[in-house]
Design a protein around this motif. Structure first.
Motif, short mmCIF file in Angstrom:
data_model
loop_
_atom_site.label_atom_id
_atom_site.label_comp_id
_atom_site.label_asym_id
_atom_site.label_seq_id
_atom_site.Cartn_x
_atom_site.Cartn_y
_atom_site.Cartn_z
N VAL A 96 0.86 -1.18 0.00
CA VAL A 96 0.00 0.00 0.00
C VAL A 96 0.89 1.23 0.00
N MET A 97 0.65 2.11 -0.94
CA MET A 97 1.45 3.33 -1.04
C MET A 97 0.60 4.50 -0.57
N ALA A 98 1.21 5.40 0.15
CA ALA A 98 0.50 6.56 0.66
C ALA A 98 0.45 7.65 -0.39
N ARG A 99 -0.58 8.52 -0.32
CA ARG A 99 -0.70 9.64 -1.24
C ARG A 99 -0.41 10.94 -0.49
N SER A 100 0.13 11.84 -1.25
CA SER A 100 0.36 13.15 -0.64
C SER A 100 -0.92 13.97 -0.73
N GLU A 101 -0.86 15.25 -0.25
CA GLU A 101 -2.04 16.10 -0.23
C GLU A 101 -2.55 16.42 -1.63
N ASP A 102 -1.65 16.49 -2.62
CA ASP A 102 -2.08 16.82 -3.98
C ASP A 102 -2.56 15.60 -4.75
N GLY A 103 -2.64 14.42 -4.12
CA GLY A 103 -3.20 13.23 -4.75
C GLY A 103 -2.18 12.35 -5.44
#
Length: 112
Positions: A96-103
């Motif tokens: 599972v990879m995390a997303r930053s605030e800009d998607g």
């Protein structure tokens, strides 16, 4: 002229009787075909039932000669079958990879 008319009626009567005879034969043939089809189906069912009861009532020794028992599965064959099944349905590992605030997906970049 009277004789001629008599012949016409006679010819018409003969033709009508021939047509009636052909129609009767046609319908009786249809009835006989239906009876033959029904009796064939009944005979097929009776024969299947007779074979089934005969095979069920066979002595054990004769049954084993006619229908030998299936040998148990060889352990090596069983192991090979399990390996093939595992290769056909491999386990999938996902991260599972995390997303930053800009998607956007964040990558673990150690150079920055």
């Amino acid at each position: 002229m009277g004789v001629r008319l008599g012949m016409n009626y006679m010819e018409i009567a003969i033709i009508a009787l021939l047509i009636a005879s052909i129609a009767f034969q046609f319908f009786s043939l249809r009835i006989q075909a239906r009876m033959l089809r029904d009796s064939t189906a009944a005979l097929d069912y009776s024969l299947a039932e007779a074979l089934k009861t005969t095979i069920e009532n066979l002595p054990d020794a004769l049954r084993n000669q006619l229908m030998p028992e299936i040998e148990p599965i060889n352990p090596i064959q069983q192991i090979i079958a399990q390996m093939l099944q595992q290769k056909m349905n491999p386990t999938i590992e996902a991260t599972v990879m995390a997303r930053s605030e800009d998607g956007k997906f964040s990558t673990s970049d150690t150079s920055s």
